[in-house]
Design a protein around this motif. Structure first.
Motif, mmCIF file in Angstrom:
data_model
loop_
_atom_site.group_PDB
_atom_site.id
_atom_site.type_symbol
_atom_site.label_atom_id
_atom_site.label_comp_id
_atom_site.label_asym_id
_atom_site.label_seq_id
_atom_site.Cartn_x
_atom_site.Cartn_y
_atom_site.Cartn_z
ATOM 1 N N UNK B 43 0.832 -1.203 0.000
ATOM 2 C CA UNK B 43 0.000 0.000 0.000
ATOM 3 C C UNK B 43 0.860 1.244 0.000
ATOM 4 N N UNK B 44 1.724 1.364 -1.006
ATOM 5 C CA UNK B 44 2.726 2.441 -1.018
ATOM 6 C C UNK B 44 2.143 3.787 -1.451
ATOM 7 N N UNK B 45 0.988 3.769 -2.150
ATOM 8 C CA UNK B 45 0.417 5.035 -2.623
ATOM 9 C C UNK B 45 1.389 5.773 -3.514
ATOM 10 N N UNK B 46 1.519 7.064 -3.257
ATOM 11 C CA UNK B 46 2.389 7.907 -4.094
ATOM 12 C C UNK B 46 3.879 7.607 -3.868
ATOM 13 N N UNK B 47 4.194 6.897 -2.801
ATOM 14 C CA UNK B 47 5.591 6.483 -2.617
ATOM 15 C C UNK B 47 6.390 7.295 -1.606
ATOM 16 N N UNK B 48 5.717 8.076 -0.769
ATOM 17 C CA UNK B 48 6.431 8.853 0.259
ATOM 18 C C UNK B 48 7.334 7.958 1.108
ATOM 19 N N UNK B 49 6.760 6.871 1.585
ATOM 20 C CA UNK B 49 7.515 6.004 2.473
ATOM 21 C C UNK B 49 8.526 5.181 1.693
ATOM 22 N N UNK B 50 8.197 4.871 0.441
ATOM 23 C CA UNK B 50 9.100 4.092 -0.406
ATOM 24 C C UNK B 50 10.435 4.825 -0.561
ATOM 25 N N UNK B 51 10.321 6.120 -0.817
ATOM 26 C CA UNK B 51 11.535 6.926 -1.007
ATOM 27 C C UNK B 51 12.373 6.947 0.275
ATOM 28 N N UNK B 52 11.724 7.202 1.395
ATOM 29 C CA UNK B 52 12.466 7.277 2.665
ATOM 30 C C UNK B 52 13.111 5.924 2.962
ATOM 31 N N UNK B 53 12.379 4.859 2.710
ATOM 32 C CA UNK B 53 12.915 3.516 2.972
ATOM 33 C C UNK B 53 14.108 3.239 2.068
ATOM 34 N N UNK B 54 13.959 3.583 0.789
ATOM 35 C CA UNK B 54 15.049 3.356 -0.171
ATOM 36 C C UNK B 54 16.313 4.102 0.260
ATOM 37 N N UNK B 55 16.119 5.301 0.763
ATOM 38 C CA UNK B 55 17.258 6.085 1.262
ATOM 39 C C UNK B 55 17.911 5.354 2.431
ATOM 40 N N UNK B 56 17.093 4.813 3.331
ATOM 41 C CA UNK B 56 17.619 4.280 4.587
ATOM 42 C C UNK B 56 18.191 2.868 4.476
ATOM 43 N N UNK B 57 17.816 2.117 3.455
ATOM 44 C CA UNK B 57 18.393 0.770 3.313
ATOM 45 C C UNK B 57 19.748 0.793 2.606
ATOM 46 N N UNK B 58 20.138 1.948 2.075
ATOM 47 C CA UNK B 58 21.452 2.065 1.432
ATOM 48 C C UNK B 58 21.470 1.450 0.044
ATOM 49 N N UNK B 59 22.637 1.515 -0.606
ATOM 50 C CA UNK B 59 22.681 1.119 -2.024
ATOM 51 C C UNK B 59 22.655 -0.399 -2.230
ATOM 52 N N UNK B 74 -5.423 9.565 -8.320
ATOM 53 C CA UNK B 74 -4.787 10.621 -7.530
ATOM 54 C C UNK B 74 -4.685 11.936 -8.272
ATOM 55 N N UNK B 75 -4.661 13.024 -7.484
ATOM 56 C CA UNK B 75 -4.550 14.375 -8.043
ATOM 57 C C UNK B 75 -3.794 15.239 -7.038
ATOM 58 N N UNK B 76 -3.100 16.288 -7.402
ATOM 59 C CA UNK B 76 -2.893 16.727 -8.784
ATOM 60 C C UNK B 76 -1.942 15.800 -9.545
ATOM 61 N N UNK B 77 -1.094 15.026 -8.817
ATOM 62 C CA UNK B 77 -0.203 14.099 -9.499
ATOM 63 C C UNK B 77 -0.800 12.705 -9.359
ATOM 64 N N UNK B 78 -0.818 11.926 -10.434
ATOM 65 C CA UNK B 78 -1.340 10.557 -10.310
ATOM 66 C C UNK B 78 -0.288 9.690 -9.624
ATOM 67 N N UNK B 79 -0.748 8.511 -9.192
ATOM 68 C CA UNK B 79 0.145 7.538 -8.564
ATOM 69 C C UNK B 79 1.298 7.193 -9.505
ATOM 70 N N UNK B 80 0.954 6.953 -10.758
ATOM 71 C CA UNK B 80 1.968 6.563 -11.742
ATOM 72 C C UNK B 80 2.994 7.662 -11.943
ATOM 73 N N UNK B 81 2.531 8.902 -12.069
ATOM 74 C CA UNK B 81 3.449 10.036 -12.273
ATOM 75 C C UNK B 81 4.386 10.196 -11.071
ATOM 76 N N UNK B 82 3.802 10.078 -9.860
ATOM 77 C CA UNK B 82 4.614 10.242 -8.654
ATOM 78 C C UNK B 82 5.669 9.141 -8.565
ATOM 79 N N UNK B 83 5.238 7.919 -8.862
ATOM 80 C CA UNK B 83 6.179 6.798 -8.783
ATOM 81 C C UNK B 83 7.261 6.905 -9.851
ATOM 82 N N UNK B 84 6.897 7.328 -11.067
ATOM 83 C CA UNK B 84 7.876 7.509 -12.144
ATOM 84 C C UNK B 84 8.927 8.533 -11.752
#
Lengths: 282, 282
Positions: B43-59, B74-84
């Motif tokens: 249930x990542x939605x627009x990806x707010x938590x995905x980004x933070x998690x990706x940062x914190x797990x390292x490369x 979603x609006x104004x940005x769709x889920x797909x646009x935000x994730x892209x």
């Protein structure tokens, strides 16, 4: 404690708690009706407010108190027993009780043509829904000079100790709004807000004169009663045996919210009863 | 503001507010997973938590983020646009997004056999009811070493500025628990309490390791969003066009309770978002 509370408690002879009496005095003091007033009380229940009103209108006043509940309703004392006891008090002749709903009563020969005041004191939330209140307010047009309503406010006014009572009311109203509710034993059948009451009164042709707020006495028992009811095992079992899954999850979460809100008050919870909102109309 | 927030805000390039980022950092810091972790986010939605998690797990780490909502949602940005957009950030290769529900995803070849962590971060209240959560938690048995859930607590912890958010959540969940709800646009579909989540996890064979509470950053927007939604005219109109009279009265009273609770905070309301409860299971 005021002289009034002591006097009325003696008249009540243990039938009402001093906190319940004090709360009714606080409400009636705001309304301040003259000695000798003829009052119609709608939804009198065991008669706590009837007694206080009878005391305050003096020996030339009278309270006609109606309630549709059967006289054998209630425990440990039934409605009929409680009302009989009040009738036997030294001011018993200032009160008349009828087992009747408002429409039937107004149509009957028992009713005066016009009362000075008609009042609902903590009887609106016993109604199944706001829709039931509308025809009652309409029926009172022309049959009373003033309309008075006292009911809990949904505003806890920043006092966290009141939150459990608010959430317990929301929980009970949720159960009773279900089409398939199995019984209707809750003290709170619906949460009808002051705004909703005002809208219904206006729709029925009443003109709002005054609004007030009365805080509940610190020791008033209602919050404790309602919160304990919602947190009882019996309450959850009743909820689970009625209704669909999504309602059930919602209902369970409301019970948990009540539990959390009582924990938040601290190790020795001092629950506080919701403030009461008062409206007067002509 | 921490270095992490500034770094992640730059990666997000305006896609998320710093308060939302800070809140995800606060949650993930409590969970403190090692660098290199392989994480499944449900249930990542627009990806707010995905980004933070990706940062914190390292490369060496990776986040597989799934959401059943259509990419054009979603609006104004769709889920797909935000994730892209997130995929195009310098750490975009640490994230993979799938439009999928959990069961389908785990059955697909896209899924790892076993993840280090599976997590729900503010996605449980988007579920229509607790019943939907049970099979998801069961399906995760054997497919992740740890289960992590972050969702709002129903406990305002004595902070009156949080009450409007709690009542707004109760109102939205009420609407969405109606069988005849016309649409399901609310951010909050159900209020599933920590106790309910724990009971479902236990039923699915998970053993609770740890619970925590994270307060929301003062400026976090969620309370304001949800309260404004509930107090909008559109919201009341939607409610009125659906359902029976007794539900309607109940729903209207809940909206009034939200309005009262915001007034109680004072003339310049400073709404505060509910605290977040965290659970970890093995």
């Amino acid at each position: 404690m005021s002289t009034d509370v002591i006097n009325i408690a003696q008249l009540s002879n243990g039938g009402s708690s001093v906190h319940q009496i004090q709360h009714r005095i606080d409400i009636l003091n705001k309304w301040n009706f003259p000695l000798g007033s003829k009052i119609l009380e709608i939804g009198c229940g065991q008669g706590d407010c009837t007694l206080v009103t009878a005391y305050m209108v003096g020996d030339q006043g009278h309270v006609t108190a109606i309630d549709p509940a059967p006289v054998d309703y209630g425990a440990p004392m039934t409605l009929g027993e409680a009302q009989d006891k009040l009738k036997q008090s030294p001011i018993g002749d200032r009160m008349t009780f009828y087992q009747s709903n408002l429409g039937e009563f107004l149509d009957s020969s028992a009713s005066e043509q016009v009362y000075d005041y008609a009042m609902f004191v903590h009887s609106v939330w016993y109604l199944p829904s706001a829709d039931v209140l509308l025809p009652m307010l309409a029926a009172l047009r022309g049959r009373t000079k003033h309309l008075l309503i006292a009911e809990y406010s949904l505003d806890i006014r920043g006092n966290i100790a009141v939150l459990p009572h608010l959430l317990a009311a929301i929980s009970q109203a949720e159960f009773n709004s279900r089409a398939n509710a199995l019984d209707r034993d809750d003290n709170i059948q619906s949460i009808i807000s002051p705004q909703m009451i005002c809208a219904l009164a206006q729709k029925s042709g009443w003109e709002l004169e005054k609004e007030d707020i009365v805080e509940s006495p610190e020791e008033q028992e209602d919050a404790r009663w309602e919160v304990h009811r919602v947190l009882s095992e019996e309450y959850s079992l009743r909820s689970e045996s009625s209704g669909d899954a999504s309602r059930q999850g919602y209902a369970t979460a409301l019970v948990h919210a009540v539990a959390e809100s009582t924990r938040a008050i601290g190790p020795s919870p001092k629950l506080r009863t919701l403030p009461t909102w008062l409206g007067s109309w002509v």
